[in-house]
Design a protein around this motif. Structure first.
Motif: not given
Length: 447
Positions: A380-407
């Motif tokens: 599915n493709a929901h819009g973003i309303t829960r910004w704090p949750c999304y921002a923190a989750s993306v930061a964890a993914f970026d830091k520990h899984c795949f650096g977003l800017a370099r991938n």
């Protein structure tokens, strides 16, 4: 003699009054400032810097001085080892060199979201000793034009080593408005999911009008594949608005007219506008410069021919690395070269499959393998309303899984993170999943 002296005094006094009125009129009219940003690096992303260089040429041709234009780009294309024409960047096949004269305000490691926001908001102290140090020094009667070009994802605009969050851009614009740093601002964004940079974030009464290359859940498209340069020369939305600007008398064409033309011509994604839509009644010259350009010409036949050439090569931005390697494979000169390119393609597909599999594993972990929820979250493709949750989750993914800017491809798998948050799962749950799943360490270099 005395009468002559008195007359001269009157004339002088009138001159002062008229001069003062002219100065006051100029102040009331305000000045025009522009910030142009290409957030990517590497030859594969040639088109982003080509778009920004072309935008610079438009502003200069229409009379905007260099001291009112800020250009931010890595600057690794013009003299790249893969460039057969050193010092030349083109934005369409056989087009002019759009690199000539482009200011090097912020290049290399200075191309960051933090520096962009400082330059935009006029934080000269924060940029002391960085690049040219140039910032927007605007006031309450000034107009701003901002052009951002790069990869994107839901609520994200990428930079070479990090990323700009939509909320950060919105907060900066709002603070500038409260500080009376502009009268009106126009923002054009070329990126995948670029509509998500404004949806539910940009008020319609603060003097800001934004246009996005795509909706909040669509990719943007590249075009003008050049087999001589082995890369794409432009992006469809950027090419369309700039080629329209090159043709028309922008002192007569309105923002609304250009939006209508570009929205009709960009058939692959949905060009959208946001914010204070009434600003679109104004002429383009209010935001791109009011000097007549020598390149203005009206030729509908030529427009259709060029549109076909761009659209016939249009490719979703995420598919560009695959398309470039396939093009190189078709034109490979030797069996050895062909085999090496096949291996690169295989590796590219394997790496992308790995990124997608990791995200699915994260979703399974967060949802405790509830297959019904997993299916919804993954597709599915929901819009973003829960910004704090999304921002923190993306930061964890970026830091520990795949650096977003370099991938760049990792940006393509962030929609499930949005969906998890919108389904009520927490950033803490996602972070726990990251710790359990991403034991491979941070991976980089996946296109």
């Amino acid at each position: 003699m005395g009468l002559m002296v008195e007359l001269l005094k009157v004339v002088a006094a009138l001159a002062l009054v008229v001069g003062g009125d002219v100065a006051e009129a100029r102040q009331q009219k305000g000045e025009l400032w522009a910030v142009l940003v290409a957030g990517s690096s590497s030859w594969m992303n040639y088109r982003h810097q080509a778009d920004v260089c072309h935008a610079y040429q438009i502003l200069r041709q229409h009379g905007v001085p260099d001291d009112h234009i800020i250009v931010m780009m890595t600057d690794d294309i013009a003299y790249n080892p893969e460039n057969p024409d050193p010092g030349v960047i083109i934005n369409r096949p056989g087009g002019p060199n759009v690199y000539q004269g482009v200011p090097k305000d912020y290049t290399g490691e200075d191309v960051t979201p933090e520096n962009f926001l400082k330059a935009l908001s006029g934080d000269a102290a924060g940029l002391q000793g960085v690049g040219s140090g140039k910032v927007v020094r605007s006031g309450p009667n000034d107009r701003l034009f901002v052009n951002l070009v790069d990869h994107g994802a839901p609520g994200i605009f990428a930079f070479p080593d990090s990323y700009l969050k939509a909320t950060e851009l919105a907060d900066t614009i709002l603070a500038m408005r409260r500080g009376r740093r502009f009268k009106e601002m126009v923002v054009y964004v070329e990126a995948c999911e670029s509509g998500s940079m404004f949806a539910h974030l940009l008020p319609d009464d603060i003097g800001v009008y934004a246009v996005s290359a795509s909706s909040p859940n669509q990719p943007s498209y590249a075009c003008y594949m050049d087999e001589h340069l082995n890369t794409y020369l432009g992006d469809v939305f950027s090419v369309k608005w700039m080629e329209d600007t090159d043709r028309e008398d922008i002192r007569r064409e309105s923002l609304k007219k250009q939006f209508q033309i570009v929205r009709q011509e960009v058939t692959e994604s949905t060009v959208m506008h946001w914010g204070e839509i009434e600003i679109d009644r104004q002429h383009l010259s209010q935001f791109l410069g009011d000097k007549r350009s020598a390149s203005e010409r009206k030729n509908r036949k030529n427009r259709l021919r060029e549109n076909d050439l761009c659209l016939s090569s249009a490719t979703p931005s995420p598919d560009v690395p695959v398309a470039v390697l396939q093009s190189r494979l078709r034109t490979s000169a030797t069996p050895g070269e062909a085999e090496a390119l096949k291996q690169q393609l295989d590796s590219l597909h394997q790496n992308r499959s790995f990124v997608s599999a990791v995200m699915e594993s994260l979703v399974v972990h967060v949802t405790d393998a509830d297959l019904d929820i997993v299916e919804k979250v993954m597709h599915n493709a929901h819009g973003i309303t829960r910004w704090p949750c999304y921002a923190a989750s993306v930061a964890a993914f970026d830091k520990h899984c795949f650096g977003l800017a370099r991938n760049p491809f990792a940006l393509r798998v962030l929609q499930p993170v949005v969906n998890l948050c919108e389904h009520g799962y927490t950033a803490e749950q996602f972070a726990n999943a990251v710790n359990a799943v991403c034991r491979h360490g941070v991976v980089t270099g996946i296109e």
